[in-house]
Design a protein around this motif. Structure first.
Motif, mmCIF file in Angstrom:
data_model
loop_
_atom_site.group_PDB
_atom_site.id
_atom_site.type_symbol
_atom_site.label_atom_id
_atom_site.label_comp_id
_atom_site.label_asym_id
_atom_site.label_seq_id
_atom_site.Cartn_x
_atom_site.Cartn_y
_atom_site.Cartn_z
ATOM 1 N N UNK A 168 125.638 -33.507 35.887
ATOM 2 C CA UNK A 168 125.735 -32.043 35.864
ATOM 3 C C UNK A 168 124.554 -31.406 36.569
ATOM 4 N N UNK A 169 123.375 -31.874 36.213
ATOM 5 C CA UNK A 169 122.155 -31.246 36.705
ATOM 6 C C UNK A 169 122.031 -31.376 38.212
ATOM 7 N N UNK A 170 122.207 -32.596 38.720
ATOM 8 C CA UNK A 170 122.052 -32.790 40.160
ATOM 9 C C UNK A 170 123.111 -32.016 40.932
ATOM 10 N N UNK A 171 124.318 -31.946 40.363
ATOM 11 C CA UNK A 171 125.366 -31.178 41.047
ATOM 12 C C UNK A 171 125.005 -29.700 41.107
ATOM 13 N N UNK A 172 124.561 -29.160 39.963
ATOM 14 C CA UNK A 172 124.209 -27.742 39.919
ATOM 15 C C UNK A 172 123.018 -27.442 40.828
ATOM 16 N N UNK A 173 122.067 -28.359 40.858
ATOM 17 C CA UNK A 173 120.857 -28.127 41.639
ATOM 18 C C UNK A 173 121.086 -28.409 43.128
#
Lengths: 199, 199
Positions: B34-39
């Motif tokens: 989730x985090x890497x996708x959002x960032x």
DNA sequence: AGACTTATCTACCACTCGTTATAAAAGTTG
DNA sequence: CAACTTTTATAACGAGTGGTAGATAAGTCT
């Protein structure tokens, strides 16, 4: 009475252990390994009895509701709206710091925000928190009809206020606030009922 | 100025995206995917910049503190204790329902309870929540010295009360309470300040 | 006793978790 | 240009995730 091999564990005792794990670690933070270890059973027994991790949480929440309903019966029996509010906040100050349980409130710490695939857990917890607010609301509406609350009082706002303070007390209790601190919060909160009598 | 390949993403913008994920899903519920996708970056870039998932949360919390400090500067500039309290709760009613952010408060939803290996996250969030309570306390002590609060007022209890209500507002906001509901809670809460002046 | 029903255990499933080794890419400095 | 430094992307790591077959155990029923 019923056929087949009888289950070898006490369902309610196991649920109490599961409740504590969810309480202390939240839904996402509670792993099946933690749960089965605390409950003293293996995964297949858990799934046979509760269907899924989410089903286990629901069963634990149902059991949690039993405890709460006892409290609420006492709370709602208060003579006046002010008395009801005092009973509500005081009993929360006690229960949220009961050393027999993890600190705080299962309905708050269980999961305000969850990961993918668990989006409905926060919703479920919220709807269970709303139950006691609704009970307070009903009691305050009656209090107003009794002339126990002034004409300009807003029962819904009062119920929501108390429910919000209760959630807040859950938050600070989970962070280590002690019983005396929660009692103090309860005492200050009751100032909001100053219009309907002060001691 | 500095050697090596320059980083291809904006650190603060990436942190804002990470903040939102933690805010919406909590620490445990926020996965690296989730985090890497959002960032908009890949895992190695994340680890090079922030060290670990926990380090990323800390950086996001630091950035969150920047926003809060602006609010608190305004809040503490209130003329009276009552005014400070009103500013505090009102600004929370607004910020916790700002459609630009997930509803509620990162310091509440980020993780009241976490899984094994993340035990210090709830503690970290609690200590950050305590900061604004301490600021309120300092302001109320001064208010008492100014004669702005009565002799028998308890600044610590008042600050704790407001901090608790703020946390509670975070809880109900995360469950969908709208801005008007939060304003109502703020209004009722100010009744607890009745002793120091009512409008 | 033997058929039947249900619970329990061991072992494992596919998958996701946070994290990292490796090597290519992109810049600065001599 | 060549040497150097840092970031990037690919691909994978071991560990742990929630969940489940399949076989066995422990009861009740006729």
């Amino acid at each position: 009475m019923v056929m087949g091999r009888p289950r070898s564990f006490d369902r309610d005792k196991a649920l109490d252990e599961a409740m504590e794990v969810f309480w202390r670690h939240g839904y996402d933070g509670a792993s099946l390994a933690m749960l089965t270890k605390a409950m003293g059973i293996k995964a297949p027994s858990l799934y046979a009895a509760f269907g899924s991790k989410e089903g286990l949480l629901m069963a634990a929440l149902d059991r949690y509701a039993l405890r709460r309903s006892e409290h609420m019966r006492y709370v709602l029996a208060g003579a006046t709206a002010r008395d009801v509010a005092e009973r509500f906040l005081s009993s929360i100050a006690e229960s949220h710091t009961d050393p027999a349980n993890p600190p705080g409130c299962l309905l708050v710490q269980g999961g305000l925000a969850c990961g993918a695939g668990s989006e409905n857990i926060p919703f479920e917890l919220a709807s269970r928190r709303a139950e006691s607010e609704t009970e307070l609301l009903g009691r305050f509406i009656q209090a107003k009809a009794d002339g126990d609350l002034p004409e300009d009082a807003d029962p819904a706002a009062l119920a929501r206020f108390l429910s919000t303070v209760a959630s807040g007390m859950g938050v600070i209790a989970s962070s280590g606030a002690n019983r005396e601190a929660l009692r103090e919060v309860a005492r200050v909160s009751l100032g909001a009922f100053a219009r309907s009598g002060r001691d």
